[in-house]
Design an enzyme around this catalytic site. Structure first.
Site, PDB file in Angstrom:
ATOM      1  N   LYS A  22      24.240 -47.240 -65.971  1.00 49.46           N
ATOM      2  CA  LYS A  22      24.836 -47.724 -64.707  1.00 49.46           C
ATOM      3  C   LYS A  22      24.227 -49.078 -64.364  1.00 49.46           C
ATOM      4  O   LYS A  22      24.946 -50.065 -64.140  1.00 49.46           O
ATOM      5  CB  LYS A  22      24.546 -46.737 -63.577  1.00 49.46           C
ATOM      6  CG  LYS A  22      24.824 -47.292 -62.187  1.00 49.46           C
ATOM      7  CD  LYS A  22      24.498 -46.342 -61.065  1.00 49.46           C
ATOM      8  CE  LYS A  22      23.089 -46.354 -60.628  1.00 49.46           C
ATOM      9  NZ  LYS A  22      22.689 -47.438 -59.709  1.00 49.46           N
ATOM     10  N   ASN A  23      22.893 -49.143 -64.338  1.00 50.73           N
ATOM     11  CA  ASN A  23      22.235 -50.390 -63.918  1.00 50.73           C
ATOM     12  C   ASN A  23      22.355 -51.485 -64.971  1.00 50.73           C
ATOM     13  O   ASN A  23      22.172 -52.661 -64.668  1.00 50.73           O
ATOM     14  CB  ASN A  23      20.776 -50.118 -63.544  1.00 50.73           C
ATOM     15  CG  ASN A  23      20.699 -49.218 -62.318  1.00 50.73           C
ATOM     16  OD1 ASN A  23      21.674 -49.064 -61.585  1.00 50.73           O
ATOM     17  ND2 ASN A  23      19.550 -48.605 -62.105  1.00 50.73           N
ATOM     18  N   ARG A  92      24.444 -51.776 -53.053  1.00 53.75           N
ATOM     19  CA  ARG A  92      23.524 -52.912 -52.921  1.00 53.75           C
ATOM     20  C   ARG A  92      23.684 -53.887 -54.083  1.00 53.75           C
ATOM     21  O   ARG A  92      23.549 -55.105 -53.914  1.00 53.75           O
ATOM     22  CB  ARG A  92      22.118 -52.339 -52.885  1.00 53.75           C
ATOM     23  CG  ARG A  92      21.025 -53.309 -52.985  1.00 53.75           C
ATOM     24  CD  ARG A  92      19.692 -52.618 -53.065  1.00 53.75           C
ATOM     25  NE  ARG A  92      18.673 -53.550 -53.437  1.00 53.75           N
ATOM     26  CZ  ARG A  92      18.164 -54.462 -52.626  1.00 53.75           C
ATOM     27  NH1 ARG A  92      18.602 -54.535 -51.397  1.00 53.75           N
ATOM     28  NH2 ARG A  92      17.237 -55.282 -53.043  1.00 53.75           N
ATOM     29  N   CYS A 116      18.930 -48.299 -47.259  1.00 54.57           N
ATOM     30  CA  CYS A 116      19.438 -47.131 -47.998  1.00 54.57           C
ATOM     31  C   CYS A 116      18.667 -45.920 -47.465  1.00 54.57           C
ATOM     32  O   CYS A 116      17.895 -46.026 -46.527  1.00 54.57           O
ATOM     33  CB  CYS A 116      19.242 -47.308 -49.489  1.00 54.57           C
ATOM     34  SG  CYS A 116      17.525 -47.284 -49.941  1.00 54.57           S
ATOM     35  N   ARG A 121      15.768 -52.404 -47.896  1.00 56.47           N
ATOM     36  CA  ARG A 121      15.846 -52.935 -49.266  1.00 56.47           C
ATOM     37  C   ARG A 121      15.976 -54.457 -49.128  1.00 56.47           C
ATOM     38  O   ARG A 121      17.048 -55.010 -49.111  1.00 56.47           O
ATOM     39  CB  ARG A 121      17.052 -52.354 -50.009  1.00 56.47           C
ATOM     40  CG  ARG A 121      17.060 -50.843 -50.171  1.00 56.47           C
ATOM     41  CD  ARG A 121      16.159 -50.362 -51.271  1.00 56.47           C
ATOM     42  NE  ARG A 121      16.554 -50.780 -52.590  1.00 56.47           N
ATOM     43  CZ  ARG A 121      17.453 -50.117 -53.346  1.00 56.47           C
ATOM     44  NH1 ARG A 121      18.065 -49.087 -52.854  1.00 56.47           N
ATOM     45  NH2 ARG A 121      17.746 -50.549 -54.557  1.00 56.47           N
ATOM     46  N   VAL A 123      16.022 -58.576 -49.501  1.00 55.61           N
ATOM     47  CA  VAL A 123      16.587 -59.482 -50.529  1.00 55.61           C
ATOM     48  C   VAL A 123      15.945 -60.862 -50.435  1.00 55.61           C
ATOM     49  O   VAL A 123      16.485 -61.843 -50.964  1.00 55.61           O
ATOM     50  CB  VAL A 123      18.115 -59.609 -50.398  1.00 55.61           C
ATOM     51  CG1 VAL A 123      18.806 -58.317 -50.779  1.00 55.61           C
ATOM     52  CG2 VAL A 123      18.517 -60.069 -48.997  1.00 55.61           C
ATOM     53  N   ASP A 124      14.778 -60.919 -49.795  1.00 56.79           N
ATOM     54  CA  ASP A 124      14.118 -62.221 -49.597  1.00 56.79           C
ATOM     55  C   ASP A 124      13.823 -62.941 -50.905  1.00 56.79           C
ATOM     56  O   ASP A 124      13.942 -64.167 -50.997  1.00 56.79           O
ATOM     57  CB  ASP A 124      12.829 -62.037 -48.785  1.00 56.79           C
ATOM     58  CG  ASP A 124      11.873 -61.046 -49.449  1.00 56.79           C
ATOM     59  OD1 ASP A 124      12.308 -59.945 -49.815  1.00 56.79           O
ATOM     60  OD2 ASP A 124      10.705 -61.397 -49.665  1.00 56.79           O
ATOM     61  N   ASP A 304      13.132 -44.275 -60.419  1.00 56.47           N
ATOM     62  CA  ASP A 304      14.405 -43.533 -60.441  1.00 56.47           C
ATOM     63  C   ASP A 304      14.294 -42.169 -61.086  1.00 56.47           C
ATOM     64  O   ASP A 304      15.288 -41.434 -61.115  1.00 56.47           O
ATOM     65  CB  ASP A 304      15.484 -44.355 -61.164  1.00 56.47           C
ATOM     66  CG  ASP A 304      15.839 -45.595 -60.379  1.00 56.47           C
ATOM     67  OD1 ASP A 304      16.436 -46.514 -60.963  1.00 56.47           O
ATOM     68  OD2 ASP A 304      15.483 -45.664 -59.192  1.00 56.47           O
ATOM     69  N   ARG A 396      28.061 -41.571 -58.010  1.00 57.75           N
ATOM     70  CA  ARG A 396      27.844 -43.026 -58.128  1.00 57.75           C
ATOM     71  C   ARG A 396      27.184 -43.359 -59.468  1.00 57.75           C
ATOM     72  O   ARG A 396      27.414 -44.407 -60.034  1.00 57.75           O
ATOM     73  CB  ARG A 396      26.917 -43.513 -57.007  1.00 57.75           C
ATOM     74  CG  ARG A 396      27.547 -43.567 -55.645  1.00 57.75           C
ATOM     75  CD  ARG A 396      26.648 -44.266 -54.665  1.00 57.75           C
ATOM     76  NE  ARG A 396      26.189 -45.546 -55.203  1.00 57.75           N
ATOM     77  CZ  ARG A 396      25.246 -46.291 -54.626  1.00 57.75           C
ATOM     78  NH1 ARG A 396      24.661 -45.879 -53.515  1.00 57.75           N
ATOM     79  NH2 ARG A 396      24.890 -47.447 -55.142  1.00 57.75           N
TER      80      ARG A 396
END
Ligand code: EPZ
Length: 420
Positions: A22-23, A92, A116, A121, A123-124, A304, A396
């Site tokens: 998936k990722n 995301r 989430c 989460r 994103v900087d 994960d 998902r």
């Protein structure tokens, strides 16, 4: 909404083909923005996040069609630089279109992803990296607007090793003018696979597979075909399901190298494991020994699989400790496991598991993708029937999980949740 009804007591045994990652797919799909043309992404898993990302690319004017795990993408019709909130809030990884859009078209408007189940989460790092490459970043009404006449190569250090931020900035750097040096870049196999695809597309990247990536920007890239790597997290999930039910499993189409630390820990717990080329064979007799884990960036134990390992340790004869370094709050699955009779104490970023307690089936609620998987595995070892609700989370990221588990001997079925 669907639920899975799991009857405890079956051993997981047999052969299973691991799906594409998936990722891995979610890292390769945004790269198609960088070059107009047609792509075939083989071994793409047929699951919700891929459909969502396909809809996102579709909203940018990019055609996507998934047939039998072959994803055809035609990016010649791209006509927008805006990723809408409705899609980004679902997943995301949608944020990964930011870098490619601003690199290719000088402009990108992407909704900020929400948090989430287990907390913020940020994103900087994505934004700081793109700013270092010369993008002007503004935030308005929950959207990030990134603009740049032409990105320029630069040096950028990731204060935290971030999979998504590395992917976003790496893709942007391939079309920047001049050279970019990224340090503390993510080592996850999905990022290494993305870098390899970018090189096939004509990008100039040195240091692939290391945390130091040197990119020499080029004027344009070309569309290519690529094969998605096997899903190491799905693979680990099935290994744990077999181990916790004292079963025997053979995974096919897997890359054992991507699971080295997970295999070490499973062997430490008492599993017999053989690996060769693209197969992993696991056999387990009796209860596991308690084995502590600390989640780390690759090649450490992946966050994960933390929830799945928690379920595994419920069967251990003794006390084990799980320390979550990546997402300190990622323990939403614990209260659900306690409903089944587990004895787990969570404080700060670690959980203490007192194994050996009998589990009894009950209704439990999924809170995120990997928590769903851990609850399904718990249902396999609980007495009686366990209903796992809100399995849209599971859909998902796991391709046809109940079909695969039924083929491996599980007594599991999907049903509709009565709306009361
Ligand atoms: C990827 O998420 C995966 N998702 C996640 O898998 C996985 O849990 C995570 O990497 C860690 O391995 C995809 O690949 C689509 P990060 P990502 O940026 O990229 C902090 C699953 O179940 N951080 O590597 O979002 C962050 O808070 C999902 O398949 C910042 O501080 O994760 C975390 O502590 C869940 N600022 C750490 O870095 C940033 O700008 C690692 O996050 C970005 C991240």
């Amino acid at each position: 909404m669907d639920k899975l009804i799991v009857q405890g007591g079956s051993k997981i045994q047999g052969k299973v083909k691991v799906s594409g990652a998936k990722n891995g797919s979610l890292a390769l799909m945004p790269a198609t923005i960088l070059a107009s043309g047609t792509y075939k992404l083989f071994n793409t898993p047929n699951l919700k996040d891929v459909w969502t990302f396909s809809r996102l690319l579709g909203s940018l004017g990019i055609f996507c069609e998934l047939n039998d795990n072959e994803l055809f993408i035609d990016s010649r019709g791209i006509n927008s630089y805006e990723a809408p909130y409705e899609l980004v809030k679902q997943m995301r990884a949608s944020f990964y279109v930011l870098g490619p859009l601003v690199a290719r078209y000088g402009k990108a408007k992407v909704s900020l992803p929400g948090g989430c189940a287990w907390g913020p989460r940020p994103v900087d790092l994505h934004l700081k990296g793109l700013e270092k490459l010369g993008a002007t970043i503004t935030v308005e009404k929950g959207y990030i607007l990134a603009e740049a006449e032409k990105l320029k190569g630069a040096k950028f250090h990731f204060d935290i090793s971030s999979v998504g931020a590395t992917g976003n900035v790496l893709m942007a750097a391939t079309l920047a003018k001049g050279n970019t040096l990224l340090t503390n870049a993510a080592l996850e196999p999905e990022i290494t696979a993305l870098a390899r695809m970018l090189v096939k597309m004509g990008a100039k990247i040195d240091g692939i597979g290391t945390s130091q990536l040197e990119i020499e920007g080029v004027d344009e890239l070309k569309a290519v075909d690529e094969t998605t790597i096997p899903d190491r997290i799905e693979a680990a999930t099935y290994l744990i399901a077999a181990a916790v039910t004292e079963g025997e499993i053979e995974l096919e189409n897997v890359n054992p190298y991507h699971l080295a630390t997970v295999i070490d820990k499973l062997e430490e717990s008492g599993c017999e494991i053989d690996v060769n080329n693209d197969k992993i064979h696991l056999k387990m007799q009796g209860n596991p020994k308690p084995v502590d884990i600390i989640t780390q960036v690759y090649p450490g134990i992946p966050t994960d699989i933390q929830a799945q390992w928690t379920t595994y340790m419920l069967k251990a004869e003794g006390v084990s400790k799980i320390t979550e370094i990546i997402y300190p709050d990622r323990f939403k699955h614990v209260p659900e496991l306690i409903r089944l009779g587990a004895d787990i104490d969570v404080s700060d970023n670690f959980a203490i598991i007192k194994g050996g307690k009998k589990l009894s089936g009950a209704s439990v609620m999924s809170s995120d993708l990997r928590a769903s998987a851990c609850l399904v595995i718990a249902g396999l070892i609980a007495d009686g029937e366990t209903e796992v609700h809100r399995i849209y989370h599971l859909d998902r990221g796991y391709e046809a999980m109940e079909k695969k588990l039924i083929a491996l001997g599980a007594n599991i079925r999907r049903a509709k949740t009565e709306i009361i």
